[in-house]
Scaffold this motif. Structure first.
Motif, PDB file in Angstrom:
ATOM      1  N   PRO A 157       0.786  -1.241   0.000  1.00 45.58           N
ATOM      2  CA  PRO A 157       0.000   0.000   0.000  1.00 45.58           C
ATOM      3  C   PRO A 157       0.814   1.285   0.000  1.00 45.58           C
ATOM      4  O   PRO A 157       0.303   2.340  -0.355  1.00 45.58           O
ATOM      5  CB  PRO A 157      -0.827  -0.107   1.292  1.00 45.58           C
ATOM      6  CG  PRO A 157      -0.896  -1.566   1.573  1.00 45.58           C
ATOM      7  CD  PRO A 157       0.422  -2.125   1.119  1.00 45.58           C
ATOM      8  N   GLY A 158       2.072   1.242   0.421  1.00 48.43           N
ATOM      9  CA  GLY A 158       2.882   2.451   0.440  1.00 48.43           C
ATOM     10  C   GLY A 158       3.345   2.799   1.839  1.00 48.43           C
ATOM     11  O   GLY A 158       3.123   2.054   2.798  1.00 48.43           O
ATOM     12  N   PHE A 159       4.001   3.958   1.966  1.00 53.42           N
ATOM     13  CA  PHE A 159       4.484   4.423   3.261  1.00 53.42           C
ATOM     14  C   PHE A 159       3.413   5.253   3.964  1.00 53.42           C
ATOM     15  O   PHE A 159       2.714   6.057   3.330  1.00 53.42           O
ATOM     16  CB  PHE A 159       5.745   5.272   3.104  1.00 53.42           C
ATOM     17  CG  PHE A 159       6.975   4.469   2.793  1.00 53.42           C
ATOM     18  CD1 PHE A 159       7.440   3.513   3.676  1.00 53.42           C
ATOM     19  CD2 PHE A 159       7.674   4.679   1.611  1.00 53.42           C
ATOM     20  CE1 PHE A 159       8.576   2.766   3.392  1.00 53.42           C
ATOM     21  CE2 PHE A 159       8.810   3.948   1.322  1.00 53.42           C
ATOM     22  CZ  PHE A 159       9.262   2.989   2.213  1.00 53.42           C
ATOM     23  N   PHE A 160       3.357   5.074   5.279  1.00 54.88           N
ATOM     24  CA  PHE A 160       2.413   5.825   6.108  1.00 54.88           C
ATOM     25  C   PHE A 160       3.161   6.458   7.277  1.00 54.88           C
ATOM     26  O   PHE A 160       4.057   5.841   7.865  1.00 54.88           O
ATOM     27  CB  PHE A 160       1.320   4.901   6.661  1.00 54.88           C
ATOM     28  CG  PHE A 160       0.326   4.446   5.635  1.00 54.88           C
ATOM     29  CD1 PHE A 160      -0.969   4.968   5.604  1.00 54.88           C
ATOM     30  CD2 PHE A 160       0.666   3.491   4.685  1.00 54.88           C
ATOM     31  CE1 PHE A 160      -1.883   4.545   4.655  1.00 54.88           C
ATOM     32  CE2 PHE A 160      -0.244   3.060   3.735  1.00 54.88           C
ATOM     33  CZ  PHE A 160      -1.531   3.588   3.725  1.00 54.88           C
ATOM     34  N   LEU A 161       2.797   7.681   7.607  1.00 54.77           N
ATOM     35  CA  LEU A 161       3.232   8.303   8.853  1.00 54.77           C
ATOM     36  C   LEU A 161       2.297   7.791   9.943  1.00 54.77           C
ATOM     37  O   LEU A 161       1.081   7.758   9.754  1.00 54.77           O
ATOM     38  CB  LEU A 161       3.136   9.814   8.737  1.00 54.77           C
ATOM     39  CG  LEU A 161       3.776  10.663   9.832  1.00 54.77           C
ATOM     40  CD1 LEU A 161       5.288  10.605   9.718  1.00 54.77           C
ATOM     41  CD2 LEU A 161       3.302  12.103   9.745  1.00 54.77           C
ATOM     42  N   TYR A 162       2.857   7.353  11.076  1.00 52.44           N
ATOM     43  CA  TYR A 162       2.002   6.818  12.138  1.00 52.44           C
ATOM     44  C   TYR A 162       2.426   7.377  13.488  1.00 52.44           C
ATOM     45  O   TYR A 162       3.586   7.759  13.702  1.00 52.44           O
ATOM     46  CB  TYR A 162       2.045   5.289  12.147  1.00 52.44           C
ATOM     47  CG  TYR A 162       3.353   4.694  12.623  1.00 52.44           C
ATOM     48  CD1 TYR A 162       3.512   4.218  13.918  1.00 52.44           C
ATOM     49  CD2 TYR A 162       4.449   4.599  11.754  1.00 52.44           C
ATOM     50  CE1 TYR A 162       4.717   3.675  14.339  1.00 52.44           C
ATOM     51  CE2 TYR A 162       5.653   4.060  12.175  1.00 52.44           C
ATOM     52  CZ  TYR A 162       5.780   3.605  13.467  1.00 52.44           C
ATOM     53  OH  TYR A 162       6.975   3.079  13.889  1.00 52.44           O
ATOM     54  N   PHE A 163       1.464   7.419  14.414  1.00 48.24           N
ATOM     55  CA  PHE A 163       1.702   8.010  15.730  1.00 48.24           C
ATOM     56  C   PHE A 163       0.553   7.630  16.654  1.00 48.24           C
ATOM     57  O   PHE A 163      -0.542   7.275  16.189  1.00 48.24           O
ATOM     58  CB  PHE A 163       1.807   9.543  15.618  1.00 48.24           C
ATOM     59  CG  PHE A 163       0.724  10.162  14.765  1.00 48.24           C
ATOM     60  CD1 PHE A 163      -0.504  10.523  15.309  1.00 48.24           C
ATOM     61  CD2 PHE A 163       0.930  10.357  13.402  1.00 48.24           C
ATOM     62  CE1 PHE A 163      -1.494  11.080  14.513  1.00 48.24           C
ATOM     63  CE2 PHE A 163      -0.059  10.912  12.600  1.00 48.24           C
ATOM     64  CZ  PHE A 163      -1.283  11.269  13.159  1.00 48.24           C
ATOM     65  N   PRO A 164       0.764   7.677  17.978  1.00 47.70           N
ATOM     66  CA  PRO A 164      -0.340   7.390  18.895  1.00 47.70           C
ATOM     67  C   PRO A 164      -1.394   8.495  18.838  1.00 47.70           C
ATOM     68  O   PRO A 164      -1.075   9.654  18.533  1.00 47.70           O
ATOM     69  CB  PRO A 164       0.338   7.339  20.271  1.00 47.70           C
ATOM     70  CG  PRO A 164       1.599   8.112  20.107  1.00 47.70           C
ATOM     71  CD  PRO A 164       2.032   7.929  18.676  1.00 47.70           C
ATOM     72  N   SER A 165      -2.638   8.155  19.107  1.00 40.50           N
ATOM     73  CA  SER A 165      -3.739   9.109  18.941  1.00 40.50           C
ATOM     74  C   SER A 165      -3.539  10.372  19.761  1.00 40.50           C
ATOM     75  O   SER A 165      -3.883  11.473  19.321  1.00 40.50           O
ATOM     76  CB  SER A 165      -5.066   8.451  19.307  1.00 40.50           C
ATOM     77  OG  SER A 165      -5.054   7.982  20.644  1.00 40.50           O
ATOM     78  N   ARG A 166      -2.967  10.251  20.958  1.00 39.35           N
ATOM     79  CA  ARG A 166      -2.810  11.424  21.799  1.00 39.35           C
ATOM     80  C   ARG A 166      -1.803  12.418  21.219  1.00 39.35           C
ATOM     81  O   ARG A 166      -1.803  13.590  21.592  1.00 39.35           O
ATOM     82  CB  ARG A 166      -2.387  11.022  23.212  1.00 39.35           C
ATOM     83  CG  ARG A 166      -1.130  10.170  23.291  1.00 39.35           C
ATOM     84  CD  ARG A 166      -0.777   9.863  24.734  1.00 39.35           C
ATOM     85  NE  ARG A 166       0.336   8.917  24.844  1.00 39.35           N
ATOM     86  CZ  ARG A 166       0.201   7.641  25.140  1.00 39.35           C
ATOM     87  NH1 ARG A 166      -1.011   7.142  25.375  1.00 39.35           N
ATOM     88  NH2 ARG A 166       1.246   6.853  25.244  1.00 39.35           N
ATOM     89  N   ALA A 167      -0.947  11.951  20.313  1.00 40.79           N
ATOM     90  CA  ALA A 167       0.054  12.837  19.725  1.00 40.79           C
ATOM     91  C   ALA A 167      -0.564  13.852  18.772  1.00 40.79           C
ATOM     92  O   ALA A 167       0.091  14.826  18.394  1.00 40.79           O
ATOM     93  CB  ALA A 167       1.112  12.019  18.985  1.00 40.79           C
ATOM     94  N   GLN A 168      -1.820  13.649  18.374  1.00 43.98           N
ATOM     95  CA  GLN A 168      -2.470  14.573  17.449  1.00 43.98           C
ATOM     96  C   GLN A 168      -2.600  15.971  18.034  1.00 43.98           C
ATOM     97  O   GLN A 168      -2.828  16.937  17.313  1.00 43.98           O
ATOM     98  CB  GLN A 168      -3.851  14.037  17.059  1.00 43.98           C
ATOM     99  CG  GLN A 168      -3.788  12.764  16.231  1.00 43.98           C
ATOM    100  CD  GLN A 168      -5.157  12.268  15.831  1.00 43.98           C
ATOM    101  OE1 GLN A 168      -5.704  12.668  14.819  1.00 43.98           O
ATOM    102  NE2 GLN A 168      -5.741  11.391  16.644  1.00 43.98           N
ATOM    103  N   ARG A 169      -2.470  16.092  19.356  1.00 38.66           N
ATOM    104  CA  ARG A 169      -2.560  17.404  19.984  1.00 38.66           C
ATOM    105  C   ARG A 169      -1.281  18.218  19.794  1.00 38.66           C
ATOM    106  O   ARG A 169      -1.250  19.396  20.101  1.00 38.66           O
ATOM    107  CB  ARG A 169      -2.865  17.246  21.473  1.00 38.66           C
ATOM    108  CG  ARG A 169      -4.246  16.657  21.748  1.00 38.66           C
ATOM    109  CD  ARG A 169      -4.619  16.799  23.209  1.00 38.66           C
ATOM    110  NE  ARG A 169      -3.820  15.920  24.064  1.00 38.66           N
ATOM    111  CZ  ARG A 169      -4.160  14.677  24.369  1.00 38.66           C
ATOM    112  NH1 ARG A 169      -5.272  14.159  23.885  1.00 38.66           N
ATOM    113  NH2 ARG A 169      -3.405  13.938  25.159  1.00 38.66           N
ATOM    114  N   SER A 170      -0.209  17.581  19.317  1.00 35.81           N
ATOM    115  CA  SER A 170       1.057  18.273  19.105  1.00 35.81           C
ATOM    116  C   SER A 170       0.976  19.154  17.863  1.00 35.81           C
ATOM    117  O   SER A 170       0.778  18.659  16.749  1.00 35.81           O
ATOM    118  CB  SER A 170       2.189  17.247  18.939  1.00 35.81           C
ATOM    119  OG  SER A 170       3.339  17.848  18.378  1.00 35.81           O
TER     120      SER A 170
END
Length: 301
Positions: free
Chosen positions: A270-283
C-alpha cells in the motif's frame, strides 16, 4: 513525596531515549555525574531500578519501560505546551522527533523538510534514519514511517505515498551468465544478495505473488546486507539478484544497468504511512508536519 520529581523524570526520559548518560548530559547541558545522580534519586524515591547499566550499555528495566510508556508522552506534551505558550500569535514552537527508514527519505524527508522548516523555523526537527522496527512511544518519537502492514493497529496512520512494488532485479551481465529465473522456485538456484533484518537478525525470505497465490522464497547467497540501496548497487555490479523497493531501482532499470525479472510475480504494497499514537495529534509541530507532508511528499512512485 518531598523532593520534586518532574526534573528528575525529565532527565530519566532523556537517558532512556538516548540509552546514554553522557549523551543525555550533552543534550541537557549538565555533567554526566549530575545526570547519574538525578536518575539514582528518582529510583530511590520510587523504590525500583529503572535502568540496567553496564560499562558498555544502558537499557530499560521492565519498570523503566513502563514509566517511559506511561509518563513520556504526557511530559512531552506538557513541555511542548510550555514552549507554545511562549510563541508569538500564529507561531509554532516545539520539537519533532521522527523515525524514518532509509527507503522513505527521498519521498518524505528530502521534499518535505525544507518547506516545513521554512514555514515553522522555531520547530526543532530530529530525523533518525534506521530500518529496524521501533517502538516510537517507548523510544520517545513523536511519529514514525513504515509500510502500512507493519504498523500497530492502535496507531493513527496517515498515507504519505501511493502504492508501489517490490521487484527482483539483476544486471544484464549476471543474467547472461547465469540465466533468467522464470518461476519463484528458480531463485533457489541463483546467487541472491540477501537482507538481514535489523530487528530480528534473521535473513529475509523474498515475498512474491501472482493472483491469489503467494511465495516466501528462502533465498541464499554469498553477500548479506541490511540496506536495500546497497543490495541494488551490488546487483548492478553483477554480484547477483536483489529484491528491491522498486523506486530505488527505477533509474537503473530505465538506463539498462538493471533488468527486472519475475515481474509477473512482483508484489504490491500500500505504500508508506506516517504513524503516531492518537494522543500525539494534539502536538502542533506534528499537525503542521502532517499538513506539509500531505502537500509536498512524493506520492506517485
Amino acid at each position: 513525596m518531598k523532593t520534586p520529581l518532574l526534573p528528575q523524570l525529565q532527565v530519566f526520559l532523556v537517558v532512556a531515549r538516548l540509552r546514554s548518560f553522557s549523551g543525555a548530559a550533552r543534550e541537557l547541558g549538565v555533567s554526566t555525574t549530575a545526570v547519574s545522580q538525578s536518575v539514582r534519586h528518582l529510583e530511590e524515591h520510587l523504590g525500583v531500578t529503572l535502568l540496567a547499566r553496564t560499562t558498555r550499555s544502558v537499557s530499560l528495566t521492565d519498570a523503566g519501560r513502563r514509566l517511559v510508556e506511561g509518563a513520556g508522552p504526557g511530559l512531552g506534551q506538557a513541555l511542548s505546551a510550555l514552549r507554545e505558550v511562549s510563541a508569538q500569535p500564529g507561531e509554532t514552537v516545539g520539537r519533532l522527533r521522527l523515525s524514518v527508514p532509509h527507503s522513505a527519505v527521498p519521498f518524505l524527508i528530502t521534499p518535505v523538510l525544507p518547506t516545513f522548516r521554512e514555514r515553522h523555523p522555531r520547530v526543532e526537527v530530529e530525523v533518525v534514519v534506521e530500518d529496524r522496527f521501533v517502538d516510537i512511544v517507548a523510544e520517545g518519537y513523536d511519529a514514525g514511517v513504515r509500510l502500512s502492514e507493519a504498523i500497530e493497529r492502535d496507531m493513527v496512520q496517515v498515507r504519505i505515498t501511493d502504492a508501489f512494488r517490490f521487484v527482483v532485479v539483476g544486471a544484464p551481465s549476471y543474467l547472461a551468465h547465469q540465466g533468467t529465473p522464470q518461476r519463484p522456485e528458480d531463485l533457489l538456484k541463483h546467487e541472491c544478495i540477501t537482507f538481514r533484518s535489523q530487528t530480528t537478525g534473521t535473513l529475509y525470505a523474498w515475498e512474491l505473488e501472482r493472483g491469489r497465490r503467494s511465495w516466501r522464497v528462502p533465498v541464499r547467497g554469498g553477500v548479506v546486507s541490511n540496506d536495500n540501496q546497497t543490495a541494488v548497487s551490488l546487483a548492478e555490479a553483477g554480484m547477483g539478484l536483489a529484491y528491491a523497493f522498486e523506486p530505488a531501482a527505477e533509474e537503473r532499470v530505465r538506463s539498462g544497468r538493471l533488468v527486472r525479472v519475475l515481474e509477473a510475480y512482483a508484489p504490491t504494497v500500500p505504500g508508506f504511512f506516517l504513524y503516531f499514537p492518537s494522543r500525539a495529534q494534539r502536538s502542533m509541530p506534528l499537525r503542521h508536519f502532517i499538513e506539509t507532508a500531505k502537500q509536498m511528499a512524493v506520492r506517485r512512485l
